[in-house]
Design an enzyme around this catalytic site. Structure first.
Site, short mmCIF file in Angstrom:
data_model
loop_
_atom_site.label_atom_id
_atom_site.label_comp_id
_atom_site.label_asym_id
_atom_site.label_seq_id
_atom_site.Cartn_x
_atom_site.Cartn_y
_atom_site.Cartn_z
N GLU A 37 0.87 -1.17 0.00
CA GLU A 37 0.00 0.00 0.00
C GLU A 37 0.92 1.23 0.00
O GLU A 37 1.83 1.32 0.83
CB GLU A 37 -0.87 -0.01 1.26
N ARG A 266 5.36 -12.69 9.62
CA ARG A 266 6.00 -11.39 9.40
C ARG A 266 7.41 -11.42 9.95
O ARG A 266 7.69 -12.14 10.90
CB ARG A 266 5.29 -10.30 10.22
N LYS A 276 4.58 0.41 9.28
CA LYS A 276 4.69 1.69 8.57
C LYS A 276 4.08 2.82 9.38
O LYS A 276 4.57 3.93 9.38
CB LYS A 276 3.98 1.60 7.21
P1 ATP Z 1 2.52 -2.11 7.71
O1 ATP Z 1 1.84 -2.61 8.94
O2 ATP Z 1 3.97 -1.87 7.89
O3 ATP Z 1 1.81 -0.98 7.03
P2 ATP Z 1 1.35 -3.73 5.74
O4 ATP Z 1 1.19 -5.19 5.73
O5 ATP Z 1 0.13 -2.92 5.89
O6 ATP Z 1 2.47 -3.36 6.75
P3 ATP Z 1 1.69 -3.44 2.95
O7 ATP Z 1 2.22 -2.29 2.20
O8 ATP Z 1 0.27 -3.78 2.79
O9 ATP Z 1 2.07 -3.19 4.44
O10 ATP Z 1 2.59 -4.73 2.68
C1 ATP Z 1 2.86 -5.25 1.42
C2 ATP Z 1 3.23 -6.68 1.58
O11 ATP Z 1 4.35 -6.82 2.43
C3 ATP Z 1 2.10 -7.48 2.18
O12 ATP Z 1 1.95 -8.69 1.47
C4 ATP Z 1 2.54 -7.72 3.59
O13 ATP Z 1 2.02 -8.90 4.09
C5 ATP Z 1 4.05 -7.75 3.46
N1 ATP Z 1 4.69 -7.32 4.70
C6 ATP Z 1 4.47 -6.18 5.38
N2 ATP Z 1 5.18 -6.16 6.52
C7 ATP Z 1 5.88 -7.32 6.57
C8 ATP Z 1 6.79 -7.90 7.50
N3 ATP Z 1 7.13 -7.29 8.62
N4 ATP Z 1 7.30 -9.11 7.20
C9 ATP Z 1 6.97 -9.75 6.07
N5 ATP Z 1 6.12 -9.26 5.15
C10 ATP Z 1 5.57 -8.06 5.39
MG MG Z 2 -1.41 -3.71 4.27
#
Ligand code: ATP
Ligand code: MG
Length: 555
Positions: A37, A266, A276
């Site tokens: 995102e 994760r 984020k």
């Molecule tokens: P955040 O909580 O940091 O915003 P998010 O999952 O909302 O994380 P996205 O931009 O939606 O962030 O993530 C893109 C991809 O990266 C998704 O498939 C998510 O599952 C993966 N991802 C995000 N954070 C991690 C992590 N700490 N370890 C492994 N994969 C991750």
């Molecule tokens: Mg997300």
């Protein structure tokens, strides 16, 4: 798992599923996607997901899309889109075809929503968000049906159209799936599919005022793109039900080739946060200077700090992929970069806490040039020019008046030490200022010891580094400590309580002249000090410490 031997591809439960799907003929090719995102910069956790998705595509001669999951215009920005593209490319991966956006499919999503409405599987609900929460029930109690659940199909059609055309206020109504208000999975209790947002979108401008929810958009984006294996993190485990429900209820997508979701754990890294939202708070509250502050666990912060893409890929391989949540030891990341730079980083000398060393029996005004190897184990990296004269800088830490014991290997009065790439010297006396700080040390040198041991068999064990004073160039060194004092700052919702107030120390010293045109973000080994790279955001000669020469955290 064999993490040492790079020839062995690490196996994991996801690869096992893929192998089965290929051998059963369910799929004939593999397609994955990385779906960030654009609401922040990518962090080291995303690197894990990137390496997994792009790595699998590469291993199976398949494809991996980069798709921006841009369904929430309130928090998204084109700045993030651009930084994410840059980071994925920098990590060494190439997405299939054009960059994709969920917003490319807003028309299709809308038609899919209409199909669900036409099947009596979705309705417009006017409960306020508080009411909707109350109606949803709890993990222990089933939910209650919304009074709008049985609105007829024709009416729902009209209302949905009105929603699209801006006929309702933000928050006035939503489109919900009609599933099961007593499901043990909360996400199946008539989840919201669309909500109203009068917000300009970075891709679609003002075309839409209704935006799909992640659970609706994600599975559809996957299906539209022909993704075979949709890999996401464990917090979406329950949401797999809504993923499947949506695709199974849409005629075009309910096929044997439709995508399936698989969840992995994760990455949580010690002394860092991989949220984020929290990273944004650190930036917004000025705990760090920017998203790419070298203390940040973002890809851009690590890059600015001197981490290489290869070291981050190696780290992701070392940690592997599983379904077990854990806190990863930061020393694993540090050994990945150290192992890389040990082989690839040119050697140089820099004095971080300078004091003068005057070699009293060396001719005044004489400056010699010495050609020394760029890397002691790799001749192919060539040689560099350093200088030597009567006055040089050494590090304050390398001199003590009285050696504490026989094992002491640095300079002390009446003790000998070798100057790296130059002569053996013996300290004789020193000057200090009125506060007792040592300013200048005086010594004599043995003129027969350039590149060889003393001829009388004296053993000189210690070696210290130096920079010749007249050619030395002033530089700033930024030495970083952990950003958090707590190994697991995620435990605290208020990050400020575990912030390390001393995570940055600035020093002023000297570098060899050949570093004056050092490339930004390319790390050097400052002999005996650690790995450093020139800062990409500063005008002058500013060097960021990437990592020390060995793991000292636990000492
Ligand atoms: P955040 O909580 O940091 O915003 P998010 O999952 O909302 O994380 P996205 O931009 O939606 O962030 O993530 C893109 C991809 O990266 C998704 O498939 C998510 O599952 C993966 N991802 C995000 N954070 C991690 C992590 N700490 N370890 C492994 N994969 C991750
Ligand atoms: Mg997300």
């Amino acid at each position: 798992m064999d993490t040492q031997n790079k020839e062995v591809k690490p196996t994991n439960f996801i690869r096992n599923v893929i192998n089965e799907d290929l051998s059963s003929g369910k799929h004939t090719f593999i397609k994955t996607r990385f779906p960030p995102e654009p609401n922040g910069y990518l962090h080291i956790g995303h690197a894990k997901s990137i390496c997994l998705n792009f790595g699998i595509a590469a291993n199976y001669d398949g494809f991996c899309n980069l798709r921006f999951d841009d369904t929430n215009p309130t928090k998204e920005d084109i700045e993030y889109v651009n930084s994410i593209k840059k980071d994925v490319e920098w990590l060494g991966f190439k997405w299939d075809g054009e960059v994709k956006f969920s917003s490319n499919y807003f028309d299709i999503f809308y038609k899919c929503a209409e199909e669900l409405i036409s099947k009596g599987l979705a309705y417009i609900c006017f409960l306020s968000s508080d009411e909707a929460r109350e109606y949803r029930g709890t993990l222990k109690e089933p939910g209650k049906k919304s009074p709008y659940r049985d609105t007829n199909i024709e009416e729902n059609f009209k209302l949905f159209k009105k929603m699209k055309l801006g006929g309702f206020k933000e928050g006035e109504c939503v489109l919900r799936a009609k599933i099961d208000m007593s499901s043990s999975f909360m996400c199946m209790r008539d989840p919201t599919l669309y909500r109203i947002r009068f917000e300009r979108h970075h891709q679609t401008n003002d075309d839409w005022c209704i935006y799909p929810m992640y659970d609706f958009a994600h599975c559809l984006g996957d299906a539209i793109e022909g993704v075979t294996h949709s890999l996401c993190t464990l917090e979406f485990q329950d949401n797999r039900r809504i993923y499947n429900w949506t695709l199974e209820n849409l005629d075009t997508f309910n096929t044997s080739k439709r995508p399936h979701q698989y969840e992995f754990s994760r990455l949580n890294l010690e002394y860092a946060t991989t949220s984020k939202r929290k990273l944004k708070l650190l930036v917004d509250n000025n705990y760090v200077n920017s998203w790419n502050d070298p203390r940040m666990p973002t890809i851009s912060g690590l890059r600015r700090r001197g981490y290489t893409a290869a070291s981050i890929r190696d780290f992701c391989e070392r940690i592997g992929v599983s379904k077990v949540n854990s806190l990863t030891d930061v020393s694993i990341l540090e050994s990945s970069i150290r192992d890389d730079l040990n082989i690839t980083a040119p050697r140089t000398m820099a004095v971080i806490n300078p004091i003068k060393l005057v070699i009293e029996n060396y001719p005044e005004g004489k400056i010699v040039s010495l050609m020394v190897p760029v890397h002691p184990q790799n001749e192919e990296m060539g040689t560099r020019e350093i200088f030597f004269s009567r006055e040089i800088y050494i590090d304050k830490e390398d001199f003590i008046e009285v050696a504490p014991n026989n094992k002491y290997k640095r300079l002390a009065i009446n003790k000998e030490v070798r100057l790296r790439h130059a002569y053996v010297v013996k300290a004789t006396h020193f000057d200090s200022d009125k506060d007792g700080n040592i300013k200048t040390v005086y010594c004599t040198y043995d003129s027969e010891t350039l590149g060889k041991n003393p001829s009388d068999g004296r053993k000189v064990k210690g070696v210290i580094h130096f920079v010749e004073s007249s050619k030395a160039i002033s530089a700033e060194f930024r030495i970083y400590d952990r950003l958090f004092l707590e190994s697991n700052p995620a435990k605290f919702d208020d990050l400020s309580s575990s912030i390390n107030p001393n995570s940055l120390e600035i020093k002023n010293g000297f570098i060899e002249p050949n570093l004056s045109n050092a490339m930004a973000e390319k790390a050097y080994q400052f002999e005996r000090e650690g790995y450093f790279c020139r800062d990409s955001e500063s005008e002058g000669l500013v060097f960021n410490k990437t990592v020390g020469l060995r793991d000292t955290w636990n000492q």
